[in-house]
Scaffold this active site. Structure first.
Site, PDB file in Angstrom:
ATOM      1  N   ASP A  72       5.587  31.318  66.627  1.00 14.06           N
ATOM      2  CA  ASP A  72       6.211  32.218  67.581  1.00 14.06           C
ATOM      3  C   ASP A  72       5.140  32.592  68.605  1.00 14.06           C
ATOM      4  O   ASP A  72       3.945  32.356  68.389  1.00 14.06           O
ATOM      5  CB  ASP A  72       6.714  33.465  66.839  1.00 14.06           C
ATOM      6  CG  ASP A  72       7.107  34.576  67.792  1.00 14.06           C
ATOM      7  OD1 ASP A  72       7.983  34.340  68.637  1.00 14.06           O
ATOM      8  OD2 ASP A  72       6.519  35.673  67.692  1.00 14.06           O
TER       9      ASP A  72
ATOM     10  N   ASP B  98       5.315  35.770  71.385  1.00 18.78           N
ATOM     11  CA  ASP B  98       5.132  37.206  71.598  1.00 18.78           C
ATOM     12  C   ASP B  98       4.988  37.934  70.269  1.00 18.78           C
ATOM     13  O   ASP B  98       5.857  37.851  69.399  1.00 18.78           O
ATOM     14  CB  ASP B  98       6.325  37.783  72.361  1.00 18.78           C
ATOM     15  CG  ASP B  98       6.446  37.217  73.764  1.00 18.78           C
ATOM     16  OD1 ASP B  98       5.455  37.255  74.493  1.00 18.78           O
ATOM     17  OD2 ASP B  98       7.543  36.736  74.114  1.00 18.78           O
TER      18      ASP B  98
END
Length: 223
Positions: free
Chosen positions: A11, A13
């Protein structure tokens, strides 16, 4: 005898970069432009990882589809303007992020990927700002997939690399990341430094507190 290929999906953020100030700032700008009450910082961070339409629907379910669409566009415009103005400082890498990418990329059987709620434009801008162009062989973004926790991003990354779920892990900071991993049949590794409390990461097989812990974790998973 060569070792089997493995796919390590990150991922973005809250996992690789700390973009909370930019996210909160852009969300604030979007709401203020429509003279709407700005959600709390906690509420905004709780939806990080979702695609923007789904995020807005959770933040303001009582607003019309048209208003939610306007908020999405306002967020995108503000986020783009901030990114262009600030460059890499817009979303700084977490400590140890670049070092772990270098270390993992140096392992011949490891392939690196991304699965993010960002748009392609947003991800490309971030990758360019930090000089990360050479690291990722597969990049899955919100433009082409249902929002997390739907498994589409991971399933597409597996198809692109020709690997099976047992050959992949998903690393992320939110419940959406870990639920997506579970939905795809992939091992989820949660990180403790992101935007969801670790108590929300019930679907994570393991949780790490620093990037340094990742290589040993991977060795245990794929021993």
């Amino acid at each position: 005898m060569s070792k089997p290929l493995r796919l390590i999906i990150f991922d973005v953020d809250g996992t690789l970069v700390d973009s909370q100030a930019s996210i909160v700032g852009s969300m604030t700008a979007a709401f203020e432009a429509l003279s709407l009450p700005v959600p709390s910082r906690g509420a905004i961070l709780s939806i990080v990882g979702l695609s923007l339409p789904q995020a807005m629907a959770r933040l303001v379910p009582d607003q019309s589809d048209q208003t939610q669409t306007q908020l999405v566009q306002g967020y995108k415009d503000s986020y783009r303007d901030q990114r262009l103005a600030l460059g890499a400082a817009h979303s700084p890498l977490y400590p140890g992020a670049r070092e772990i990418l270098d270390r993992l990329q140096g392992v011949p059987e490891f392939l690196l990927g991304i699965a993010t709620g960002k748009s392609l434009r947003g991800l490309d801008g971030l990758i360019e700002a930090h000089g990360l162009e050479r690291y990722f062989v597969t990049k899955q973004v919100a433009d082409f997939h249902p929002s997390k926790p739907h498994p589409s991003m991971i399933e597409t990354a597996l198809r692109e690399t020709g690997l099976t779920a047992s050959d992949a892990v998903m690393i992320g900071d939110t419940s959406f990341d870990m639920e997506m991993a579970a939905n795809a049949g992939v091992t989820g590794i949660g990180v403790s430094w992101g935007y969801h409390d670790t108590s929300a990461l019930q679907h994570a097989a393991q949780i790490i507190d620093t990037f340094d812990a990742l290589p040993e974790m991977l060795a245990q998973i794929w021993k």
